[in-house]
Each structure stands twice: as C-alpha cells, then as structure tokens.
Design a protein around this motif. Structure first.
Motif, PDB file in Angstrom:
ATOM      1  N   VAL A   1       6.133   3.193  -3.424  1.00  0.00           N
ATOM      2  CA  VAL A   1       6.730   2.304  -2.425  1.00  0.00           C
ATOM      3  C   VAL A   1       5.804   2.238  -1.220  1.00  0.00           C
ATOM      4  O   VAL A   1       5.349   3.255  -0.704  1.00  0.00           O
ATOM      5  CB  VAL A   1       8.121   2.806  -1.995  1.00  0.00           C
ATOM      6  N   ASP A   2       5.527   1.025  -0.765  1.00  0.00           N
ATOM      7  CA  ASP A   2       4.721   0.818   0.445  1.00  0.00           C
ATOM      8  C   ASP A   2       5.609   1.077   1.660  1.00  0.00           C
ATOM      9  O   ASP A   2       6.618   0.379   1.865  1.00  0.00           O
ATOM     10  CB  ASP A   2       4.177  -0.602   0.464  1.00  0.00           C
ATOM     11  N   ALA A   3       5.255   2.028   2.449  1.00  0.00           N
ATOM     12  CA  ALA A   3       6.084   2.423   3.593  1.00  0.00           C
ATOM     13  C   ALA A   3       6.102   1.380   4.697  1.00  0.00           C
ATOM     14  O   ALA A   3       6.950   1.436   5.596  1.00  0.00           O
ATOM     15  CB  ALA A   3       5.587   3.761   4.158  1.00  0.00           C
ATOM     16  N   SER A   4       5.200   0.407   4.662  1.00  0.00           N
ATOM     17  CA  SER A   4       5.131  -0.594   5.740  1.00  0.00           C
ATOM     18  C   SER A   4       5.995  -1.824   5.467  1.00  0.00           C
ATOM     19  O   SER A   4       6.500  -2.455   6.389  1.00  0.00           O
ATOM     20  CB  SER A   4       3.684  -1.021   5.966  1.00  0.00           C
TER      21      SER A   4
ATOM     22  N   THR B   1       5.608  -1.004  -6.159  1.00  0.00           N
ATOM     23  CA  THR B   1       4.479  -1.243  -7.062  1.00  0.00           C
ATOM     24  C   THR B   1       4.683  -0.439  -8.337  1.00  0.00           C
ATOM     25  O   THR B   1       4.951   0.760  -8.292  1.00  0.00           O
ATOM     26  CB  THR B   1       3.146  -0.836  -6.415  1.00  0.00           C
ATOM     27  N   VAL B   2       4.557  -1.149  -9.470  1.00  0.00           N
ATOM     28  CA  VAL B   2       4.633  -0.492 -10.771  1.00  0.00           C
ATOM     29  C   VAL B   2       3.236  -0.540 -11.380  1.00  0.00           C
ATOM     30  O   VAL B   2       2.730  -1.622 -11.697  1.00  0.00           O
ATOM     31  CB  VAL B   2       5.646  -1.180 -11.700  1.00  0.00           C
TER      32      VAL B   2
ATOM     33  N   GLY C   1      -1.905  -3.375 -15.718  1.00  0.00           N
ATOM     34  CA  GLY C   1      -2.192  -3.729 -14.338  1.00  0.00           C
ATOM     35  C   GLY C   1      -1.003  -3.433 -13.445  1.00  0.00           C
ATOM     36  O   GLY C   1      -0.031  -2.780 -13.862  1.00  0.00           O
ATOM     37  N   GLU C   2      -1.064  -3.934 -12.222  1.00  0.00           N
ATOM     38  CA  GLU C   2      -0.015  -3.657 -11.242  1.00  0.00           C
ATOM     39  C   GLU C   2       0.968  -4.817 -11.137  1.00  0.00           C
ATOM     40  O   GLU C   2       0.574  -5.977 -10.987  1.00  0.00           O
ATOM     41  CB  GLU C   2      -0.623  -3.402  -9.868  1.00  0.00           C
ATOM     42  N   LEU C   3       2.269  -4.468 -11.196  1.00  0.00           N
ATOM     43  CA  LEU C   3       3.339  -5.436 -10.996  1.00  0.00           C
ATOM     44  C   LEU C   3       4.007  -5.125  -9.663  1.00  0.00           C
ATOM     45  O   LEU C   3       4.463  -4.007  -9.431  1.00  0.00           O
ATOM     46  CB  LEU C   3       4.356  -5.344 -12.135  1.00  0.00           C
ATOM     47  N   LEU C   4       4.030  -6.136  -8.773  1.00  0.00           N
ATOM     48  CA  LEU C   4       4.537  -5.941  -7.418  1.00  0.00           C
ATOM     49  C   LEU C   4       5.902  -6.602  -7.264  1.00  0.00           C
ATOM     50  O   LEU C   4       6.106  -7.748  -7.671  1.00  0.00           O
ATOM     51  CB  LEU C   4       3.569  -6.540  -6.398  1.00  0.00           C
TER      52      LEU C   4
END
Length: 392
Positions: free
Chosen positions: A344-347, A352-353, A358-361
């Motif tokens: 989890v982006d704290a901002s 994000t998985v 690849g990355e799934l947002l």
C-alpha cells in the motif's frame, strides 16, 4: 439452352455469390468503409492492367470480319447465333508464340474472344474443331463468368469450394463448345488436342483416351484435381463424348487433404501451399499474442476479485479514521494464494499487486458523498489491454 449448364455450376455459383456478398458486407461494415477504398484501388489497378491487354490484342491481333479471314468469321457468327447472342462479341486471332489456347475477356462493357493462331492452324484439318474453342469462350461470356468474379472473390480461395466452382464453369463451357460442333466425337477430338498437340490429335485413338479417364480415381490424381480449377482433360473429353456415362469416383481421402489447401486459381497448387503456410503463420502470429493477453487478463481479473475484500477493508478503515491503513491495520497478509505480493502506498492509498506478469494498480478516488471507488491501472510490466475494463 439450360441443358448447356453443368448442374453443379448453378449450385456452386449461387453458394459462392451469397458467401462472397456476405463477406464483402462484413468487411465493409467491419472496416467502416475502408474495404470500399481498397476495392476502388483494386479496380483502378485492374482497369490499367486490362487496358494493356486489350491494347495488345487490338494492336497485335487481327480482327475477324467478312473481309478478314471470312471462313473463321463465318464459324464465329454461326456459334454466336446458335448460342443466341443478340450481338456477336469482337473476335481476334493472335499469335500465341506456341501457345495452344483461346480466351475471352471484357473491357468497359465490350466482350472479346481471342483465338491463338496455333489453335486455328492445328484445327485446319478438323471440320469444326475451331468451333469448339469458339463455343467454349462464348460460353464464358454467355454465363457471365467475366463479371461475377469480384463479388465472389473473398471466398474463391476457400479449399474445395473455389476450385470446384472453377471446374464446373469449365465443364459448362465445354458443353457450349459441344453445342457448336456437329458431333460429340468432333468436340472430343478438338478438346483432346490440348493433350495430343497440334498434329498428333489426328491419329489418336479417342476410345482408348476415354478409358484413360478411369485412372483419375486414384488418390494423387483425385487430390490434384480437387485443388485445380480445371478437370483432367481426359475427363473433359469423356464428358463431351459420352455425357451419359458414369464418371470415375474420386478417392475419399483426397478430399480430406485437399480441404486444407486453399485454391490459388491459375497460380497453381504450389501457390496454394504457400497461401496455406502464410495463413498458418499469420494465424499463429495473431493468436499467440492474443492468447498471451487473454491469459494475463484472466489472471488480473482473478486478482481483482481476490483483492476486493482488501480494498473494502481499506476503504472502511479510511472512512472511520481518515488515515491510510497498512495491511497490518486491516489484518491482511501481504501475499495472495497465487504468490502475488501486496503493498500500500502510504501517500495515496494505492494498492499494488506485484504479479508474476507485472504490477496491477488499484487507485482510489472519492466522490462528493464520501464513497471510495477503485480504478484498475496497468503498472510496470503490464499493458492496458491486459487489465480488466471495470474494477468493482
């Protein structure tokens, strides 16, 4: 005059016409009219190519008339009247440079029949040998074979179908040639000259040649006829000399193999094989990336459903505390059952998985009533086409 039409041509002609028009309609609608532009460009190329042929015929050939080769012209008029032409097409004789042939063509509404000089010379000893070739080419004009190709074109390459329609047309035209001859034997001997040559046709044993058509029932002869636009000459001769006789059947296994080889017209079976190879590789080139995209999208869709409880818990925690939660705060492990890693982006609370592909947002947003919605985005390693179009 209906008896001059080979029955299979009616069926195959209707089938190819309906399928061709259907495919053209789908192409035009599917490409939003682009197919019409391609068709127009193709017509322009055809116009220039056909004009070159007609110019060659008029510039180098000799037009038949009452003054020019009146004997040939009389035979041509005789066949035209017999086949009920209101106006006889233009007729020319042309040096074929050894070619043993005749053909019909059309340009801007005018029909032309061209006889190669070698055919005329070879048939000089035959009472109505030239009439067979004249009648055959007039058959193409009478049956409108020169005008219906474009509508049928999208499906004429289909295995078995395109070649069968072409062979049926040739048989119909052989019947027209027969109608112009005095006897079936005369028509058969004129046609057999395609095999025996300009001189030997006079001495050939026609009955023995008819028996030779029985050899066409073998696998290889059946196979190569099924992918060809012309019946074997021995079979064509048998059809005009003894149309009531039972034809030799084709080998059943030949149909199976021929069904995989596209019809390439006069370019030959080798070109059909090249077309088949092209279709296979083109299919692979398109389907493999599509399958890969489908496979990844299936995984991202599964991840979307698996993370839904996580996102709901995050939204509930934020509405309650107005703080961005960590995974520990909501009691969620940082990995999914398939091994994908969560963070989890704290901002901005983006989930994000980190998948194998690849990355799934999952990016949150809030409406005026304070409801949190999630948007699925492709991160590093993924393409937008691999991400679900909706994100509940």
């Amino acid at each position: 005059m209906e008896e001059l039409v080979y029955p299979r041509e009616r069926v195959l002609g209707t089938l190819t016409l309906v399928l061709g028009i259907t495919v053209w309609g789908l192409l035009i609608l599917g490409t939003v009219g682009v197919a019409l532009v391609v068709l127009l460009v193709g017509f322009v190329f055809y116009l220039f190519a056909q004009s070159a042929l007609i110019a060659h015929i008029k510039g180098n050939g000799i037009e038949l008339s009452q003054e020019q080769f009146p004997d040939l012209y009389a035979q041509f008029v005789y066949c035209s009247n017999l086949l009920k032409f209101q106006e006889a097409p233009k007729a020319y004789i042309l040096n074929g440079d050894g070619g043993f042939n005749a053909f019909a063509t059309r340009f801007l509404g005018t029909h032309f029949v061209v006889l190669f000089s070698d055919v005329v010379d070879a048939m000089a000893a035959h009472d109505d040998g030239v009439k067979f070739y004249i009648g055959h080419e007039l058959g193409h004009i009478r049956m409108k074979h020169l005008t219906g190709t474009m509508l049928r074109w999208p499906v004429l390459w289909l295995p078995l179908l395109g070649a069968a329609y072409s062979r049926a047309r040739e048989t119909t035209c052989d019947r027209h040639g027969l109608a112009c001859c005095k006897t079936p034997e005369g028509a058969g001997r004129a046609l057999a000259a395609l095999s025996a040559g300009a001189e030997r046709w006079k001495d050939m044993d026609l009955k023995a040649y008819l028996l030779q058509s029985r050899q066409t029932s073998g696998f290889w002869m059946s196979f190569h006829e099924l992918i060809s636009g012309y019946p074997w000459v021995s079979k064509r001769v048998a059809r005009v000399v003894a149309p009531e006789a039972k034809e030799p059947s084709r080998h059943g296994l030949a149909y199976v193999f021929a069904a995989f080889l596209p019809y390439a017209g006069r370019l030959g079976s080798g070109t059909g094989l090249i077309i088949l190879i092209y279709i296979v590789f083109a299919t692979i080139a398109v389907s493999v990336p599509q399958f890969s995209t489908y496979k990844v999208k299936a995984h991202t869709t599964a991840v979307m459903h698996e993370t839904r409880p996580v996102r709901e818990a995050m939204a509930a925690y934020y509405k309650m505390t107005e703080e961005i939660p960590t995974l520990e705060d909501i009691g969620v492990l940082d990995a999914l059952p398939d091994g994908s890693h969560l963070s989890v982006d704290a901002s901005n609370m983006t989930l994000t998985v980190d998948m194998e592909e690849g990355e799934l947002l999952f990016v949150p947003s809030m409406d005026d009533e304070g409801h949190i919605f999630w948007e699925c985005n492709a991160g590093e390693g993924l393409f937008p086409s691999q991400v679900p179009s909706y994100c509940p």
